[in-house]
Design a protein around this motif. Structure first.
Motif, PDB file in Angstrom:
ATOM      1  N   GLY A 122      -2.239  -9.115  -1.481  1.00 56.07           N
ATOM      2  CA  GLY A 122      -1.552  -8.739  -0.242  1.00 56.07           C
ATOM      3  C   GLY A 122      -1.303  -7.249  -0.134  1.00 56.07           C
ATOM      4  N   SER A 123      -1.451  -6.723   1.069  1.00 57.86           N
ATOM      5  CA  SER A 123      -1.229  -5.326   1.424  1.00 57.86           C
ATOM      6  C   SER A 123      -2.370  -4.415   0.966  1.00 57.86           C
ATOM      7  N   CYS A 124      -3.335  -4.947   0.249  1.00 56.69           N
ATOM      8  CA  CYS A 124      -4.398  -4.094  -0.304  1.00 56.69           C
ATOM      9  C   CYS A 124      -5.723  -4.230   0.429  1.00 56.69           C
TER      10      CYS A 124
ATOM     11  N   ALA B 250      -6.230  12.241   0.534  1.00 57.83           N
ATOM     12  CA  ALA B 250      -7.104  11.527  -0.401  1.00 57.83           C
ATOM     13  C   ALA B 250      -6.796  10.042  -0.514  1.00 57.83           C
ATOM     14  N   ALA B 251      -5.660   9.603   0.050  1.00 61.92           N
ATOM     15  CA  ALA B 251      -5.292   8.182  -0.048  1.00 61.92           C
ATOM     16  C   ALA B 251      -4.175   7.908   0.940  1.00 61.92           C
ATOM     17  N   GLY B 252      -3.745   6.650   0.995  1.00 66.50           N
ATOM     18  CA  GLY B 252      -2.699   6.281   1.938  1.00 66.50           C
ATOM     19  C   GLY B 252      -1.401   7.026   1.683  1.00 66.50           C
ATOM     20  N   ALA B 253      -0.945   6.992   0.448  1.00 69.57           N
ATOM     21  CA  ALA B 253       0.319   7.648   0.128  1.00 69.57           C
ATOM     22  C   ALA B 253       0.233   9.159   0.360  1.00 69.57           C
ATOM     23  N   HIS B 254      -0.938   9.711   0.125  1.00 64.71           N
ATOM     24  CA  HIS B 254      -1.143  11.140   0.373  1.00 64.71           C
ATOM     25  C   HIS B 254      -1.093  11.433   1.879  1.00 64.71           C
ATOM     26  N   GLY B 255      -1.613  10.494   2.670  1.00 64.99           N
ATOM     27  CA  GLY B 255      -1.516  10.604   4.124  1.00 64.99           C
ATOM     28  C   GLY B 255      -0.058  10.552   4.574  1.00 64.99           C
ATOM     29  N   GLU B 256       0.720   9.699   3.916  1.00 66.31           N
ATOM     30  CA  GLU B 256       2.155   9.611   4.243  1.00 66.31           C
ATOM     31  C   GLU B 256       2.832  10.958   3.989  1.00 66.31           C
ATOM     32  N   LEU B 257       2.587  11.498   2.800  1.00 66.59           N
ATOM     33  CA  LEU B 257       3.202  12.780   2.448  1.00 66.59           C
ATOM     34  C   LEU B 257       2.812  13.833   3.494  1.00 66.59           C
TER      35      LEU B 257
ATOM     36  N   ALA C 257       9.336  -2.160   4.331  1.00 66.98           N
ATOM     37  CA  ALA C 257       8.302  -1.119   4.259  1.00 66.98           C
ATOM     38  C   ALA C 257       7.576  -1.156   2.923  1.00 66.98           C
ATOM     39  N   HIS C 258       6.434  -0.538   2.883  1.00 70.91           N
ATOM     40  CA  HIS C 258       5.684  -0.398   1.634  1.00 70.91           C
ATOM     41  C   HIS C 258       6.424   0.591   0.729  1.00 70.91           C
ATOM     42  N   GLY C 259       6.359   0.373  -0.579  1.00 69.90           N
ATOM     43  CA  GLY C 259       7.108   1.190  -1.526  1.00 69.90           C
ATOM     44  C   GLY C 259       6.755   2.670  -1.504  1.00 69.90           C
ATOM     45  N   THR C 260       5.548   2.977  -1.038  1.00 75.85           N
ATOM     46  CA  THR C 260       5.171   4.392  -0.996  1.00 75.85           C
ATOM     47  C   THR C 260       5.952   5.148   0.085  1.00 75.85           C
ATOM     48  N   ASN C 261       6.486   4.437   1.087  1.00 79.21           N
ATOM     49  CA  ASN C 261       7.181   5.126   2.192  1.00 79.21           C
ATOM     50  C   ASN C 261       8.416   5.882   1.730  1.00 79.21           C
TER      51      ASN C 261
ATOM     52  N   ILE D  25       7.636   3.375   9.617  1.00 80.35           N
ATOM     53  CA  ILE D  25       7.581   1.949   9.922  1.00 80.35           C
ATOM     54  C   ILE D  25       6.169   1.407   9.666  1.00 80.35           C
ATOM     55  N   THR D  26       6.125   0.317   8.931  1.00 78.54           N
ATOM     56  CA  THR D  26       4.852  -0.349   8.645  1.00 78.54           C
ATOM     57  C   THR D  26       4.727  -1.503   9.626  1.00 78.54           C
ATOM     58  N   ASN D  27       3.718  -1.465  10.453  1.00 79.11           N
ATOM     59  CA  ASN D  27       3.557  -2.524  11.449  1.00 79.11           C
ATOM     60  C   ASN D  27       2.080  -2.877  11.589  1.00 79.11           C
TER      61      ASN D  27
ATOM     62  N   GLY E  29       4.041   5.937  11.580  1.00 79.38           N
ATOM     63  CA  GLY E  29       3.465   4.594  11.446  1.00 79.38           C
ATOM     64  C   GLY E  29       2.637   4.523  10.181  1.00 79.38           C
ATOM     65  N   ASP E  30       2.956   3.572   9.324  1.00 85.19           N
ATOM     66  CA  ASP E  30       2.115   3.337   8.154  1.00 85.19           C
ATOM     67  C   ASP E  30       0.950   2.470   8.628  1.00 85.19           C
ATOM     68  N   GLY E  31      -0.224   3.064   8.703  1.00 83.82           N
ATOM     69  CA  GLY E  31      -1.378   2.367   9.286  1.00 83.82           C
ATOM     70  C   GLY E  31      -2.230   1.628   8.280  1.00 83.82           C
ATOM     71  N   ALA E  32      -1.716   1.454   7.058  1.00 76.99           N
ATOM     72  CA  ALA E  32      -2.526   0.788   6.029  1.00 76.99           C
ATOM     73  C   ALA E  32      -2.862  -0.643   6.428  1.00 76.99           C
ATOM     74  N   ASN E  33      -2.056  -1.227   7.298  1.00 75.14           N
ATOM     75  CA  ASN E  33      -2.295  -2.611   7.713  1.00 75.14           C
ATOM     76  C   ASN E  33      -3.039  -2.706   9.050  1.00 75.14           C
TER      77      ASN E  33
ATOM     78  N   LEU F 155       0.459   8.792  12.038  1.00 70.53           N
ATOM     79  CA  LEU F 155       0.072   7.579  11.308  1.00 70.53           C
ATOM     80  C   LEU F 155      -1.034   7.908  10.316  1.00 70.53           C
ATOM     81  N   HIS F 156      -1.037   7.222   9.170  1.00 72.66           N
ATOM     82  CA  HIS F 156      -2.207   7.379   8.297  1.00 72.66           C
ATOM     83  C   HIS F 156      -3.062   6.123   8.358  1.00 72.66           C
ATOM     84  N   PHE F 157      -4.337   6.326   8.153  1.00 69.85           N
ATOM     85  CA  PHE F 157      -5.291   5.220   8.050  1.00 69.85           C
ATOM     86  C   PHE F 157      -5.646   5.082   6.567  1.00 69.85           C
TER      87      PHE F 157
ATOM     88  N   LEU G 288      -8.930   4.420   4.865  1.00 73.01           N
ATOM     89  CA  LEU G 288     -10.366   4.119   5.006  1.00 73.01           C
ATOM     90  C   LEU G 288     -10.767   3.111   3.934  1.00 73.01           C
ATOM     91  N   HIS G 289     -10.118   3.242   2.756  1.00 71.30           N
ATOM     92  CA  HIS G 289     -10.406   2.320   1.653  1.00 71.30           C
ATOM     93  C   HIS G 289      -9.554   1.066   1.776  1.00 71.30           C
ATOM     94  N   LYS G 290      -9.377   0.554   2.911  1.00 77.43           N
ATOM     95  CA  LYS G 290      -8.840  -0.795   3.102  1.00 77.43           C
ATOM     96  C   LYS G 290      -9.534  -1.282   4.358  1.00 77.43           C
TER      97      LYS G 290
HETATM   98  C1  LIG Z   1      -1.861   0.451   0.388  1.00 76.48           C
HETATM   99  C2  LIG Z   1      -0.727   0.837   1.214  1.00 76.48           C
HETATM  100  C3  LIG Z   1      -0.218   2.147   1.169  1.00 76.48           C
HETATM  101  C4  LIG Z   1      -0.677   3.203   0.184  1.00 76.48           C
HETATM  102  O1  LIG Z   1      -2.038   3.464   0.217  1.00 76.48           O
HETATM  103  P1  LIG Z   1      -2.766   4.099  -1.060  1.00 76.48           P
HETATM  104  O2  LIG Z   1      -4.121   4.438  -0.586  1.00 76.48           O
HETATM  105  O3  LIG Z   1      -2.748   3.040  -2.114  1.00 76.48           O
HETATM  106  O4  LIG Z   1      -1.981   5.302  -1.486  1.00 76.48           O
HETATM  107  C5  LIG Z   1       0.817   2.460   2.032  1.00 76.48           C
HETATM  108  N1  LIG Z   1       1.330   1.550   2.867  1.00 76.48           N
HETATM  109  C6  LIG Z   1       0.871   0.273   2.916  1.00 76.48           C
HETATM  110  C7  LIG Z   1       1.474  -0.690   3.898  1.00 76.48           C
HETATM  111  C8  LIG Z   1      -0.172  -0.127   2.097  1.00 76.48           C
HETATM  112  O5  LIG Z   1      -0.615  -1.383   2.147  1.00 76.48           O
END
Ligand SMILES: *Cc1c(COP(=O)(O)O)cnc(C)c1O
Length: 489
Positions: free
Chosen positions: A70-72, A130-137, A164-168, A208-210, A237-241, A259-261, A263-265
């Motif tokens: 989940g979430s990955c 370089a990644a989702g959490a990096h996009g958040e930062l 929210a996701h723990g990286t937020n 906000i993760t939505n 917006g946490d766009g990982a989802n 918002l971050h995207f 790409l590796h999801k």
């Molecule tokens: C995976 C995920 C992240 C972090 O992305 P990384 O590329 O692993 O740093 C952030 N928010 C949500 C909701 C995620 O599922």
């Protein structure tokens, strides 16, 4: 018993590598940098190949089995992505090459930015992170830069829903902001009263993760955005989802500012081994001047005979670089290939099928597993891995037992607001047969929990290693099970 290491397979005098005669003069190497006891394995080519091929099969991967973490968003990574990423014009260029000589690559970056804008509704995109959490930062630093540019220095508070996701919270804290947690209500939405009570003139914004980590779409998403905007805050917006909403709902249209995207999801580039990933950031026109560069742009539209001329620019108030060179370019090629293969309608179908698959699994499991927020879910849902009548069986035991059947476990114990959480995200790339096999197995495991709980508590039984002490394995990571003998002086 661990398998022998490549060093233990060594046999004196055996050889697998042959070097040509040197075509440069031999020289004397200084004594003090020579070691005569360097322990190199002496081994034949076939044994090397077998050794590494065997190692490569010890791990579970999306190419070997179902991976509902989940979430990955562990969707299948189409092999065509790898073919394009290896094309000489992409793989063999150098980041310091003059931009005129790498027009195809910069053009790809430009087109990718445009697709991401179209999918999300934003005006500007930077492909640097370089990644989702990096996009958040990056996004949070942009929010800070925006407030600062207006002389609005009081805004130090970031609201983070408990779904929210723990990286937020981590990204906000790293950006120097104060975090205020907002609870969820019984339906799994953000508690509006708690949110509005925090919306004052010290508010930097909300992350906000939505859909949220319960796999639910925030039913009052636009009201949340309005409340934050009225207080002068910005919405991250946490766009990982995004895999749940592509082609259906655009974050910018709902009131998201940045918002971050992943790409590796969402866009099928491989992940799970720690990278490389790619977490582009999209922003509204108001925030675009703060984006990190370089950003691919059209310098000259070209004409009927002439291709467009692309260049790289840095926005005027850019927060600065967040990554060397152009970000993870090869990941961009893979994501763009995925988009080209599917087209706009195809991407929409991806989201529809991702949501359908999750709802199908949820429906098949709801009589066996408690689903605390049981409503139509998005791309994932959260079940409880625990039953009152079998108190000694926990989510972890269920997950470990799943491994015996060749399934990767779901995400465990996250989100924190569901006890004994099993967070299940099947993705769109799985067939009904696979989903059924997974559901049948989970139902069988629930029965085992009653008839033979020890089977679960001692699982896994069929994996190369049995149950590990997870805390110890993470804290005292041993990546190498062979060490050279101590040098004797
Ligand atoms: C995976 C995920 C992240 C972090 O992305 P990384 O590329 O692993 O740093 C952030 N928010 C949500 C909701 C995620 O599922």
């Amino acid at each position: 018993m661990p398998e022998p290491t490549i060093f233990e397979l060594s046999s004196p005098g055996r050889q697998g590598a042959y070097f040509p005669e040197p075509d440069v003069p031999r020289t004397e190497i200084p004594e003090e940098i020579l070691r005569d006891n360097l322990p190199l394995p002496e081994i034949a080519e076939v044994d090397v190949v077998r050794h590494f091929t065997r190692l490569s099969q010890l791990n579970h991967g999306v190419d070997t089995g179902f991976y509902p973490l989940g979430s990955c968003t562990m969707k299948y990574n189409p092999k065509v992505n790898e073919q394009t990423a290896r094309l000489g014009g992409f793989a063999k260029i150098h980041p310091l090459q003059p931009v005129e000589t790498v027009q195809g690559a910069v053009g790809l970056m430009y087109e990718l930015q445009e697709w991401l804008k179209e999918i999300s509704g934003f005006s500007g995109v930077s492909l640097q992170p370089a990644a989702g959490a990096h996009g958040e930062l990056t996004g949070v630093l942009i929010m800070r830069a925006y407030h600062k540019s207006r002389g609005d220095h009081k805004r130090i508070k970031m609201l983070i829903p408990d779904s929210a996701h723990g990286t937020n919270p981590a990204s906000s804290a790293m950006s120097g902001l104060k975090i205020v947690e907002i609870p969820s209500d019984a339906r799994g939405n953000i508690d509006m009263d708690a949110l509005c009570a925090e919306c004052d003139d010290t508010l930097a914004g909300i992350m906000i993760t939505n859909p949220n980590t319960l796999g639910l779409f925030e039913e009052k998403f636009m009201e949340v955005c309005d409340c934050v905007h009225e207080a002068g805050g910005l919405v991250y917006g946490d766009g990982a989802n995004l895999n749940a909403i592509m082609g259906i709902s655009r974050p910018a249209d709902c009131g998201v500012d940045v918002l971050h995207f992943n790409l590796h999801k969402t866009f099928s580039t491989p992940h799970g081994g720690g990278g490389p990933g790619s977490g582009p950031v999209g922003v509204t026109a108001e925030l675009a001047p703060f984006l990190p560069g370089p950003i691919a742009t059209v310098i000259d539209e070209g004409g009927e005979e002439e291709p467009p001329l692309y260049g790289l620019v840095n926005p005027e108030n850019s927060i600065g670089r967040v990554k060397a060179f152009h970000g993870h370019f090869s990941i961009m090629v893979r994501a763009f290939t995925y988009m080209m293969m599917l087209g706009g309608e195809g991407l929409k179908a991806v989201s529809e099928h991702a949501v359908l698959n999750a709802n199908y699994l949820q429906a098949r499991l709801r009589d066996t597993y408690k689903i605390p927020h049981d409503r139509i879910c998005m791309h994932e849902f959260v079940a409880e891995g625990h039953w009152e009548d079998v108190p000694d069986v926990h989510a972890l035991d269920i997950s470990k037992r799943l491994m015996d059947f060749g399934f990767h476990p779901p995400t465990n114990y996250f989100p924190l607001i569901v006890p004994e959480a099993l967070m299940i995200e099947p993705t769109e790339t799985e067939s009904k047969e696979t989903l059924d096999a997974f559901a049948d197995t989970l139902i069988q495991i629930a029965e085992e929990a009653r008839t033979n709980p020890e089977m679960l508590q001692t699982a896994p039984h069929n994996t190369p290693f049995g149950r590990l002490d997870e805390v110890k394995a993470a804290r005292e990571l041993v990546l190498c099970c062979w060490f050279p003998e101590e040098e004797e002086d």
